[in-house]
Every structure is written in structure tokens, then in C-alpha cells.
Design an enzyme around this catalytic site. Structure first.
Site, short mmCIF file in Angstrom:
data_model
loop_
_atom_site.label_atom_id
_atom_site.label_comp_id
_atom_site.label_asym_id
_atom_site.label_seq_id
_atom_site.Cartn_x
_atom_site.Cartn_y
_atom_site.Cartn_z
N GLU A 3 0.85 -1.11 -0.02
CA GLU A 3 0.03 0.10 0.21
C GLU A 3 0.95 1.14 0.20
O GLU A 3 0.74 2.54 -0.65
CB GLU A 3 -0.61 0.12 1.31
CG GLU A 3 -2.56 -0.38 0.20
CD GLU A 3 -1.86 -2.12 1.15
OE1 GLU A 3 -0.52 -2.78 1.54
OE2 GLU A 3 -2.98 -3.72 1.46
N HIS A 9 -10.18 -4.83 10.22
CA HIS A 9 -11.03 -4.73 9.11
C HIS A 9 -12.68 -3.90 9.52
O HIS A 9 -12.98 -4.35 7.99
CB HIS A 9 -11.12 -6.31 8.81
CG HIS A 9 -9.66 -6.60 7.64
ND1 HIS A 9 -9.26 -6.93 8.71
CD2 HIS A 9 -9.60 -6.75 6.76
CE1 HIS A 9 -8.22 -7.99 8.46
NE2 HIS A 9 -8.39 -7.84 6.87
#
Lengths: 387, 359
Positions: free
Chosen positions: A123, A192
Site C-alpha cells: 500500500e 477490518h
């Protein structure tokens, strides 16, 4: 001219259900009715006239299809990618896999591997790559498979995305869109289920919007892509399969404008993303109890649309903020502050803010439900404010 | 050996399961067996260990049992997920059992392990019990993380198992770790469970060099057939000795997962069913050990089948027990946020006044 006949966008070959078929057997790239009509033959990668029309009688007889949010987002992406060759997408599994939430399904076949780039799991690097590409003149859309993963790119988002336009004295602009699903889902676990809007809101130079319906998802996606500023588009894991009819004609939602969901007189309820639905559910109960709440989906998390919000407060004099962020340092905290600064004289009651608990989101279903705001709490809060 | 052969001709015992297991003399044999690994090791900057692995019949039977248990647990988790008793994300390890089991055979519980989200079997290998595992998966308070972690967050402090993590992948961090551990000669073993796919993306599309064992550059590495539990054991033993003496080493385990990346991924859009069934036929870790057991006459097919049936019963019993455990109480929402209760006290500058409890 856009025919008045069909007001739903029919995307064939694209469904809310993930296909289990191997990619090669998947239906051809998604096209809206007007694009398909104008294409007449393999239209891969070809630029298609924008206002093409031709709705055939047979199509009118087809049952109306409602668009799920991820299809609406995809449609917005396709339209912008078709009209502007500098728009590109990058992220994990966005290309061949079609996106983990199917937002980019079919795009790689339409636009090629370079414009719909499958990145390695890195990322920090690919966000940096997107920012560099933006500085060079492209308009990248960086997808975080889950917003939480973008924490690994925080340095890029804060220091490069947010600051470069300023520190270069205006020389470089970063027209990047950073998007991905966030929020509390169905027992996805603590890492998450994060709400990054509260972490990003302090970064100067960044603009933040949160979509909540297929209509505003497509509109905000298009607006974000066209914006010259870096925009973080917060989608929600649980809202991808919500369905709504959206217009055939091209439209854009203004990035800085809030959405009036339900006009009312008694109290202004400010919310965004998934909590909008909890608020509307509570609104039904409230209406039965004789209240008339005004519900505004603020949509623009940074900057706040104080014009719409202010006008509402001047009318109702009572404010309830319902958010999914945590209580400490969330969007609600900032919004409350901004309202007090600007509209203190119009308030008849203290501003109430309902937020998620300051805990990592637990996995167990019962605990997770207790973490986020539930409609019953919203009803109780309105009753308290309107005493 | 003659006595053992005689015992096998007797009819299978009708005693209850535990007694049956205790009456198996063959399983307890600690006579040394030397078995060759499937393929030789490939090494980077170090001399590879020998292909000949010493083991014992008892150890082989343990390998078979442990891997079968893990396989059964993962398959049961698949059904539970489809029955919506497990929610959220669930990443299954079936196919990769040899890595978890072989590793444990070479190290002790005072060595620490940390891994990513595909952690159910690692937890089991570290001594975790089935009931805690299933209870955690189903979000019950009897789970190993009290129902608050879920599938991706299994931990076991007393076994030095540091989890269980959901967000992974940052390659920069890998290089930082390699650099620091090499610089300070830390006894670290970096294991890459190379199952060839990063969710939907094949390794050749995401990595310039598929030779992950060489990625350490100045850090030595070993490439291991991760479907051969004996090779894994040999490599880990070698790696532990190396790490303690010389600093970090990379182990690339060439393995495979039969399921998709998670239960939300069908696992067949980016690879063919032929590939999956091919690996299952040629390289399945449990089948390899089964063949070894037959080849060395350690048990018959019927005995292994009985063992598998018993394992299946154990797993079903554990699931039933876990289902009876209640969901965590709502007050649990606020426990374990901080060490000393939910609110943390803050003091003024002279530490006498201004006590406030932070949320």
C-alpha cells in the site's frame, strides 16, 4: 437526446452476486444501455459518444433493474475513464480479479492492464506511485482493498498527498482519488472495521466525502475524479449491494454539498454513510411517535457543508449527530465544534452526538452490534433533545 | 517387530476411543527411521541440509494425526461458515498443514511464532485446543480471544504464539526486518508460506523474482517443499541452529492452499480446478505421510481410517461443545481496552489533582 423511457441503468453481465465462473467465461464488459446502444459491436477501449441514446422497444419491455452501489461506482468509473484517457485505477486485485468488492469488474478488459493496474501487496508504495503519477499529469484512483490497509500508506497520504500542493507553492497538484470500503461490517474483526475518516480529517490539503446510496456513489465518484484536489472517497462494506434506480443521464454530485434526505421541523439529524440507514429506520419510529426529524446526510466530511447544515439548524434549533466514528476525535466531534462556533445562537438544546464506542471492534456479533449506534438509541436521543 | 506384527492380526479393539489409542504399540515406537525428502533443498548463501531426515514411527503417526486433525478442522470451519455460524473473514489452511506441523517438530514452545490471518492451524500446532478455536470462530466467550478477535486474531501467550494478524503484506517492512535482524544478528527465521497466490493475483504478476528464499539478499535462505512435512522439519531444525549461531535466515515453503484466499473467494477465478486437483493428487501432505506409513508398515489402511474417523468425531464434539458456549456479555465490550480497566486515569502536573478518566 436521452430517452425518457427507461430511468434505470441496465448493466448487463454485472450482478451483485460474485460470479464463480472462471474469468474467461465471464460476461463481456459491463455497459450501460446507452453505451451499448451506441457501440454496436466490440467497443473495447473505444471512446464512445457521451450522449448516445437508442432505447429499443425490447429494452423497454425488460423488467427494470435496480443498480447496486458497486455497479453505480463502476459506472461512474467507466464514464470518466472513457472520457478522459488520463484516468487510471491501481490497487490490489482490481484488474484481473475484478476487485474484491467487484467495483472494478470488467474494467481491465475494457481499458487494459496498464490503466487498471494490479499492484503487489504494498500500500505504501502504490499509493506513493499514484501520487507521483498525479504530479506528472495522470488522474489515478488508488483503491485500498479495505480502508484499514491504507494505514500502511498514511505517510504518503498525509505528507505527500496532503502537503505537496502547499509546499511546492502551488506548482504540483495531486488530483488523486483514494477510495475503498471502510466502516464496521458483519463481524470482520477489529482491523477490518476501521473508520479512517477520523484519522484523516486533520490532514490539511485533503478532501473527504462519504457515499451512501447508488445515486450519490456514482455522482461523488465522478466528481472526485474530476476534482483537482486529492479526494478520499469513503465507501462502506455493507452498502455495496444496496439497490436504487439511478438516472440514465449523466450527473455529478457536488463534493462539498450535503444531501437533504428528509426535511423536517423538530430536530436536525446529521449523519453519513451507513448510519444514514439507521437514522432513517429510527425516523420511521419517530414519525409514528409524532416527531418530525430533518435528516441530512452530510456526505462531505471535509469540508463540512455548513451552509445546508446551518440553514437546518436555524429552522429546528436542535441537533443530533449520528456517526459510525468513535466518540474520541471522530467526525462528530469536529462537526459539533464547528456548529458551536458558527450557530451557537440558534441552538435551543445541547448538541447530542451518538458515536461508536471507543473500543476495537469486537468479532462477536452481539458485541459488534453494541459497538455501533442502533436505531433505538437514535430514537431515545431525539426524545431527549426534544423534551 | 514380530510382536507388533502379531498384534496387528488381532481384530480391532472394541474398547472406547482413548483406550484404543493407548493400545497401539506401533505408534509409540521411537526406533529411528531415515527417510529422504521429496526433493533436495535449494539454498542461497548457505550449504543446504541433507535430504535424509531422521524420524521415528511415533513421530510419523503424530504427523499424520495432527495434519488430519487440522484438515478436518478447516473443512468443518468451511461448513460452519456456510451455515453462517462463522462470519466475517475466514482464511483456511487446508493443503498447508505440513508447514505448521513440520515447524513444531523442529522447535520448542519457548520459541516464538508470529503469523498472519491464516492462523487456525498454527494455533492448533502451538497447543491450542479445538473447543477454544471453534468458540473463537463462532464468537463465543470461551474462545481463545474471548470472542473478540475472530478468525484472524488467534493468540496463545503461554505457548509464545503472537498471533494472528489481519493487515499484512507491506514489503517495505519485510526489508526493514531483514536489515535489522541481520545487522544485530537476531535469531529470527522468516518463513514465507508460498502458496503462489496473493488472493487473486498469481505470484508471477506480483513479484519480479519468484525466488523468495533469495529475497534476503545478504540473509541466507532455503527453499523447501512445503508439502513434505519431513522436509519442513529438517529445514526448520537447520534454520533454528543457523539462526541461533549466525542470525536471520529465510525459509520459503513451497506450499498450496486448496480453498480460495478466504471463504469469500471461490478460488477458481484465477486458477483452474485441474491445477487444484492436480496438487491434491500429487502433493497432498497427508497422503504423502500415509504412503510413508504404509511403506514402513507402521499401520494398516483400516487403522488409519479408524484414526480419521475418531478425529472427525473429536472435531464434531468440539464444535458441539463450542456451540453451547454463550456469546460474550455486553459488558465485555469495554474490557481489555486498557490493562487497568476501561478508563485510564490521568493526573495533573503535580500528580495530586485533576484526576480524570479518559474514555
Amino acid at each position: 437526446m436521452a430517452a425518457a423511457a427507461s430511468s434505470s441503468c441496465t448493466l448487463r453481465g454485472v450482478g451483485a452476486v460474485a460470479s464463480a465462473k472462471p474469468r474467461s467465461a465471464a460476461a463481456p464488459a459491463a455497459r450501460s444501455a446507452r453505451v451499448a446502444a451506441a457501440a454496436k459491436g466490440p467497443a473495447r477501449g473505444r471512446l464512445v459518444a457521451r450522449n448516445a441514446v437508442a432505447v429499443t422497444p425490447r429494452r423497454m419491455r425488460r423488467p427494470r433493474r435496480l443498480d447496486p452501489s458497486q455497479a453505480a461506482l463502476r459506472e461512474g468509473l467507466i464514464e470518466e475513464m472513457k472520457s478522459d484517457p488520463t484516468v487510471c485505477v491501481m490497487g490490489e486485485d482490481v484488474g484481473h480479479y475484478g476487485g474484491s468488492y467487484k467495483v472494478t469488474k470488467g474494467l481491465a478488459e475494457m481499458f487494459g492492464d496498464l490503466r487498471v493496474l494490479d499492484t503487489p501487496i504494498a500500500e505504501n508504495s502504490f499509493t506513493g506511485m499514484g501520487i507521483g503519477a498525479a504530479m506528472k499529469g495522470l488522474r489515478p484512483i488508488v483503491e485500498g482493498m479495505n480502508m484499514g490497509f491504507l494505514l500502511l500508506a498514511y505517510n504518503q497520504i498525509s505528507n505527500n498527498c496532503g502537503m505537496l500542493h502547499y509546499t511546492s507553492g502551488g506548482q504540483f497538484k495531486i488530483p488523486v482519488v483514494i477510495r475503498g470500503p471502510g466502516g464496521v461490517g458483519r463481524q470482520l474483526g477489529a482491523e477490518h472495521s476501521q473508520r479512517l475518516e477520523s484519522y484523516f480529517q486533520s490532514i490539511p490539503g485533503l478532501q473527504m466525502v462519504a457515499c451512501s446510496t447508488p445515486y450519490n456513489a456514482k455522482g461523488l465518484m465522478k466528481a472526485a475524479i474530476r476534482s483537482e484536489n486529492p479526494v478520499v472517497l469513503f465507501e462502506h462494506v455493507l452498502l455495496y449491494n444496496l439497490k436504487e434506480k439511478i438516472p440514465d443521464e449523466e450527473y455529478i454530485c457536488c463534493l462539498e454539498v450535503a444531501e437533504m434526505v428528509r426535511p423536517g421541523e423538530h430536530v436536525t439529524i446529521l449523519t453519513y454513510s451507513r448510519m444514514r440507514y439507521h437514522v432513517m429506520q429510527a425516523a420511521k419510529t419517530l414519525v409514528n411517535k409524532g416527531y418530525d426529524p430533518e435528516v441530512i446526510d452530510i456526505r462531505s466530511l471535509k469540508p463540512f457543508d455548513l451552509h445546508t447544515i446551518g440553514n437546518s439548524i436555524k429552522k429546528t434549533h436542535r441537533v443530533l449527530i449520528v456517526e459510525e466514528c468513535m466518540r474520541t476525535g471522530g467526525i462528530g466531534a469536529s462537526l459539533r465544534s464547528a456548529i458551536i462556533d458558527n450557530f451557537w445562537d440558534y441552538l435551543d438544546a445541547p448538541i447530542m452526538c451518538l458515536s461508536s464506542q471507543d473500543v476495537p471492534t469486537p468479532y462477536a456479533g452481539t458485541l459488534e452490534d453494541a459497538t455501533v449506534v442502533q436505531p433505538a438509541q437514535i430514537v431515545a436521543a431525539v426524545e431527549q433533545i426534544c423534551q | 517387530m514380530a510382536a507388533a506384527a502379531l498384534l496387528r492380526r488381532l481384530p480391532a479393539a472394541r474398547a472406547p476411543a482413548t483406550a484404543f489409542m493407548a493400545a497401539r504399540p506401533i505408534s509409540d515406537s521411537t526406533a529411528t527411521l531415515t527417510i529422504e525428502t521429496s526433493i533436495p533443498f535449494t539454498a542461497h548463501l548457505v550449504d543446504p541440509p541433507s535430504r535424509d531426515v531422521t524420524t521415528t514411527p511415533a513421530e510419523l503417526m503424530t504427523f499424520f494425526r495432527d495434519m488430519s486433525l487440522m484438515r478436518r478442522m478447516e473443512i468443518a470451519a468451511d461448513s460452519l461458515y456456510k451455515a453462517k455460524l462463522i462470519r466475517g473473514f475466514c482464511h483456511l489452511y487446508d493443503g498447508q498443514e505440513a508447514v505448521a506441523v513440520g515447524m513444531e517438530a523442529a522447535i520448542t514452545r519457548s520459541d516464538s511464532i508470529i503469523t498472519a490471518y491464516r492462523d487456525h492451524c498454527t494455533y492448533l500446532a502451538r497447543g491450542g485446543d479445538l473447543v477454544s478455536a471453534f468458540a473463537e470462530l463462532m464468537g463465543r466467550e470461551g474462545g481463545c480471544s474471548r470472542g473478540k478477535g475472530g478468525s484472524m486474531h488467534f493468540y496463545k501467550k503461554d505457548a509464545n504464539f503472537y498471533g494472528g494478524h489481519g493487515i499484512v503484506g507491506a514489503q517495505g517492512q519485510l526489508f526493514e526486518a531483514l536489515n535489522i535482524s541481520a545487522l544485530w544478528k537476531l535469531p529470527a527465521i522468516l518463513v514465507c508460506e508460498n502458496n503462489h497466490y496473493g488472493m487473486g493475483t498469481a505470484e508471477w504478476r506480483a513479484a519480479k523474482s519468484p525466488a523468495y528464499y533469495k529475497r534476503g539478499d545478504y540473509v541466507p535462505g532455503l527453499k523447501v517443499d512445503g508439502m513434505d512435512v519431513l522436509a519442513v522439519k529438517q529445514a526448520c531444525k537447520f534454520a533454528k541452529d543457523h539462526a541461533v549461531a549466525n542470525g536471520p535466515i529465510v525459509l520459503e515453503m513451497d506450499t498450496y492452499r486448496y480453498h480460495g484466499h478466504s471463504m469469500s473467494d471461490p478460488g477458481s477465478t484465477y486458477r483452474t480446478r485441474d491445477e487444484i486437483s492436480g496438487v491434491r493428487q500429487e502433493r497432498d501432505p497427508i497422503e504423502r505421510v500415509r504412503k510413508l506409513i504404509y511403506a514402513h508398515d507402521l499401520a494398516t489402511a483400516a487403522e488409519l481410517k479408524d484414526m480419521e474417523k475418531e478425529i472427525r468425531k473429536d472435531v464434531d464434539a468440539a464444535i458441539a461443545k463450542a456451540k453451547e458456549i454463550s456469546m460474550p456479555d455486553t459488558s465485555e465490550l469495554f474490557t481489555n481496552v486498557y490493562k487497568k480497566g476501561y478508563g485510564v486515569e490521568s493526573f495533573g502536573p503535580d500528580r495530586k489533582e485533576m484526576r480524570a478518566t479518559l474514555p
